[in-house]
Design an enzyme around this catalytic site. Structure first.
Site, PDB file in Angstrom:
ATOM      1  N   PRO A 180       0.857  -1.193   0.000  1.00 31.06           N
ATOM      2  CA  PRO A 180       0.000   0.000   0.000  1.00 31.06           C
ATOM      3  C   PRO A 180       0.889   1.239   0.000  1.00 31.06           C
ATOM      4  CG  PRO A 180       0.024  -1.031   2.193  1.00 31.06           C
ATOM      5  CD  PRO A 180       0.836  -1.905   1.283  1.00 31.06           C
ATOM      6  N   MET A 181       0.621   2.170  -0.892  1.00 36.15           N
ATOM      7  CA  MET A 181       1.392   3.426  -0.907  1.00 36.15           C
ATOM      8  C   MET A 181       0.422   4.572  -1.104  1.00 36.15           C
ATOM      9  SD  MET A 181       4.851   2.515  -3.067  1.00 36.15           S
ATOM     10  CE  MET A 181       4.048   1.609  -4.384  1.00 36.15           C
TER      11      MET A 181
ATOM     12  N   GLN B 276      -6.589  -0.936   4.115  1.00 34.50           N
ATOM     13  CA  GLN B 276      -5.703  -0.612   5.234  1.00 34.50           C
ATOM     14  C   GLN B 276      -6.230   0.578   6.032  1.00 34.50           C
ATOM     15  OE1 GLN B 276      -1.747   1.398   5.042  1.00 34.50           O
ATOM     16  NE2 GLN B 276      -0.983  -0.622   5.607  1.00 34.50           N
TER      17      GLN B 276
ATOM     18  N   CYS C 120       3.890   3.365   9.509  1.00 35.02           N
ATOM     19  CA  CYS C 120       4.083   4.637   8.819  1.00 35.02           C
ATOM     20  C   CYS C 120       4.929   5.598   9.650  1.00 35.02           C
ATOM     21  CB  CYS C 120       2.736   5.282   8.533  1.00 35.02           C
ATOM     22  SG  CYS C 120       2.924   6.815   7.646  1.00 35.02           S
TER      23      CYS C 120
ATOM     24  N   LYS D 182       0.619  -4.639   9.249  1.00 30.32           N
ATOM     25  CA  LYS D 182       1.845  -4.241   8.548  1.00 30.32           C
ATOM     26  C   LYS D 182       2.626  -3.329   9.475  1.00 30.32           C
ATOM     27  CE  LYS D 182       3.559  -2.160   4.265  1.00 30.32           C
ATOM     28  NZ  LYS D 182       4.073  -0.846   4.668  1.00 30.32           N
TER      29      LYS D 182
ATOM     30  N   ASN E 299       9.274  -7.169   3.321  1.00 27.10           N
ATOM     31  CA  ASN E 299       9.148  -5.952   2.511  1.00 27.10           C
ATOM     32  C   ASN E 299      10.360  -5.049   2.726  1.00 27.10           C
ATOM     33  OD1 ASN E 299       7.605  -2.858   3.115  1.00 27.10           O
ATOM     34  ND2 ASN E 299       7.754  -3.687   1.062  1.00 27.10           N
ATOM     35  N   GLY E 300      10.704  -4.337   1.655  1.00 30.08           N
ATOM     36  CA  GLY E 300      11.759  -3.341   1.741  1.00 30.08           C
ATOM     37  C   GLY E 300      12.855  -3.566   0.722  1.00 30.08           C
ATOM     38  N   ASP E 301      12.927  -2.635  -0.254  1.00 34.86           N
ATOM     39  CA  ASP E 301      14.035  -2.596  -1.218  1.00 34.86           C
ATOM     40  C   ASP E 301      14.097  -3.812  -2.127  1.00 34.86           C
ATOM     41  OD1 ASP E 301      14.585  -0.291   0.129  1.00 34.86           O
ATOM     42  OD2 ASP E 301      16.416  -0.998   1.085  1.00 34.86           O
TER      43      ASP E 301
ATOM     44  N   GLY F 178       6.976  -2.367  -3.278  1.00 40.33           N
ATOM     45  CA  GLY F 178       6.411  -1.022  -3.261  1.00 40.33           C
ATOM     46  C   GLY F 178       6.961  -0.164  -4.380  1.00 40.33           C
TER      47      GLY F 178
HETATM   48  C1  LIG Z   1       4.822   7.156  -1.404  1.00 37.07           C
HETATM   49  C2  LIG Z   1       4.696   6.069  -0.360  1.00 37.07           C
HETATM   50  C3  LIG Z   1       3.511   5.941   0.326  1.00 37.07           C
HETATM   51  C4  LIG Z   1       3.367   4.922   1.290  1.00 37.07           C
HETATM   52  N1  LIG Z   1       2.168   4.770   1.911  1.00 37.07           N
HETATM   53  C5  LIG Z   1       1.972   3.716   2.739  1.00 37.07           C
HETATM   54  C6  LIG Z   1       0.676   3.427   3.284  1.00 37.07           C
HETATM   55  O1  LIG Z   1      -0.309   4.100   2.998  1.00 37.07           O
HETATM   56  N2  LIG Z   1       0.577   2.371   4.124  1.00 37.07           N
HETATM   57  C7  LIG Z   1       1.657   1.570   4.430  1.00 37.07           C
HETATM   58  O2  LIG Z   1       1.513   0.607   5.203  1.00 37.07           O
HETATM   59  N3  LIG Z   1       2.877   1.815   3.921  1.00 37.07           N
HETATM   60  C8  LIG Z   1       3.057   2.836   3.077  1.00 37.07           C
HETATM   61  N4  LIG Z   1       4.283   3.028   2.498  1.00 37.07           N
HETATM   62  C9  LIG Z   1       5.365   2.070   2.754  1.00 37.07           C
HETATM   63  C10 LIG Z   1       5.348   0.942   1.725  1.00 37.07           C
HETATM   64  O3  LIG Z   1       4.170   0.169   1.843  1.00 37.07           O
HETATM   65  C11 LIG Z   1       6.571   0.017   1.888  1.00 37.07           C
HETATM   66  O4  LIG Z   1       6.527  -0.544   3.179  1.00 37.07           O
HETATM   67  C12 LIG Z   1       7.897   0.758   1.717  1.00 37.07           C
HETATM   68  O5  LIG Z   1       7.860   1.599   0.583  1.00 37.07           O
HETATM   69  C13 LIG Z   1       9.075  -0.229   1.567  1.00 37.07           C
HETATM   70  O6  LIG Z   1       8.897  -1.074   0.451  1.00 37.07           O
HETATM   71  P1  LIG Z   1       9.666  -0.814  -0.962  1.00 37.07           P
HETATM   72  O7  LIG Z   1      11.130  -0.696  -0.652  1.00 37.07           O
HETATM   73  O8  LIG Z   1       9.338  -2.024  -1.796  1.00 37.07           O
HETATM   74  O9  LIG Z   1       9.129   0.472  -1.517  1.00 37.07           O
HETATM   75  C14 LIG Z   1       4.449   4.049   1.563  1.00 37.07           C
HETATM   76  C15 LIG Z   1       5.646   4.205   0.874  1.00 37.07           C
HETATM   77  C16 LIG Z   1       5.784   5.189  -0.088  1.00 37.07           C
HETATM   78  C17 LIG Z   1       7.086   5.315  -0.854  1.00 37.07           C
END
Ligand SMILES: Cc1cc2nc3c(=O)[nH]c(=O)nc-3n(C[C@H](O)[C@H](O)[C@H](O)COP(=O)(O)O)c2cc1C
Length: 338
Positions: A26-27, A80, A110, A149, A210-212, A234
């Site tokens: 979720p982003m 979420q 968050c 999460k 999750n992450g990177d 993400g």
């Molecule tokens: C622009 C943006 C918005 C995000 N919004 C949420 C959100 O609404 N809820 C959530 O649990 N995580 C949110 N995240 C975190 C992502 O879900 C994820 O945990 C994080 O980006 C790490 O994963 P990645 O390295 O694959 O991007 C957000 C991240 C970004 C970059």
């Protein structure tokens, strides 16, 4: 890639067995309904709505209305919510289920100031008793599966995700997603996976790492390091929703996956723009589309001039026309590096 890729067990969230272990993160501001639909089309095992406040009195705002505009035909529908008051979260969860949610995901991950000041998001990690109260309240309020999460902890000295995971399992949470950073890390540095491995060793519910994660090689590495049941993608999906098709193909042992032909890419981008314009209305839709167009351009050849122009126009028709014009160029399409 050989056929010898170890196949993870299918990822199940409550009664839902997913077709792919790769799920979309979720982003907020990114994974709206149009983008989630696109990622599903490319094979994301699950998508989750952007975080919505648990304060239902704010749900009449345009932002919340769009966030709660659910893709009811894409099972399971995961929504979420974020907040810090058990009763409010329980009410919000019930209201989401009334709107069609099949999974409720609670965000304790968050790092945003706006969210943390109200002790929602990952600030909650400091108060394990409150965590338990929230999880129990939400699980008790709805008949659908509830997931959590979160991050690895509050800061490097307080990586309490393994304890939070035990609390969550005890409260009836059916799956966990752990982002391999602490709240204090924000998005800095590299994600670490040792804490996720520790979480996995402490609970018997599915754990999603999750992450990177940006490539199939990294996916395999993270699966090996953590023993996770699924992986959440993400930022790597921004401007590249076909990453799910690539990852799924690689997991099946298919070596060379041609993501999309030029015409398919063009149709996909035009369709995405059209969806955004319809979903938000022209003015907001054009604004939201600029972000996605900028991300797409990172994967497009000779796109500099197109990008500079397309992010400056104010109408849906101009965004579409410039995109058509770009793809009509013989040298428009994927860059070699895509
Ligand atoms: C622009 C943006 C918005 C995000 N919004 C949420 C959100 O609404 N809820 C959530 O649990 N995580 C949110 N995240 C975190 C992502 O879900 C994820 O945990 C994080 O980006 C790490 O994963 P990645 O390295 O694959 O991007 C957000 C991240 C970004 C970059």
């Amino acid at each position: 890639m050989s056929n010898a890729v170890p196949q993870p067990k299918p990822l199940s969230i409550g009664p839902y067995t997913l077709d792919s272990p790769f799920v979309l993160a979720p982003m907020a501001g990114v994974t709206d309904r149009p983008f989630r639909a696109l990622c599903r089309r490319f094979g994301a095992g699950m998508t989750t709505s952007e975080m919505t406040t648990a304060d239902t009195s704010l749900w009449q705002s345009a932002k919340s209305r769009h966030r709660l505009d659910l893709d009811l035909d894409a099972e399971p529908v995961a929504v979420q919510i974020a907040g810090s008051e058990p009763a409010l979260l329980a009410d919000a969860a019930r209201a989401c289920v009334d709107r069609g949610a099949q999974i409720i995901d609670i965000n304790m991950g968050c790092p945003a100031k706006k969210v943390c000041r109200k002790l929602a998001g990952s600030a909650l990690l400091r108060d394990e008793r409150l965590v338990a109260a929230i999880l129990e309240a939400v699980v008790g309020a709805v008949d659908v599966p509830v997931t959590l999460k979160t991050r690895t902890g509050w800061d490097a000295e307080h990586r309490n995700a393994p304890r939070i995971a035990r609390i969550a399992e005890g409260a009836g949470i059916v799956a966990l997603t752990i982002h391999g950073r602490t709240r204090a890390d924000k998005y800095r540095g590299e994600a670490e996976y040792a804490t996720i491995a520790e979480v996995k060793s402490r609970v018997s519910i599915p754990v999603i790492a999750n992450g990177d994660i940006r490539t199939f090689e990294k996916s395999l590495e993270v699966l090996k390091l953590t023993g996770a049941d699924g992986l959440m993608i993400g930022r790597a999906a921004q401007g590249r929703p076909w990453i799910f098709a690539e990852l799924n193909a690689a997991l099946r042992g298919q070596s060379s996956f041609a993501p999309l032909e030029k015409n398919d890419l063009r149709a996909m981008m035009l369709g995405h723009l059209d969806d955004l314009h319809r979903f938000y209305g022209e003015s907001t839709g054009v604004r939201v589309a600029r972000k996605h167009l900028t991300w797409y351009c990172e994967h497009l050849a000779n796109a500099e001039e197109y990008r500079n122009r397309v992010v400056r126009v104010d109408s849906a028709s101009e965004q579409l026309a410039l995109t058509v014009e770009y793809f009509d160029r013989p040298d428009g399409g994927f860059s070699r590096a895509a």
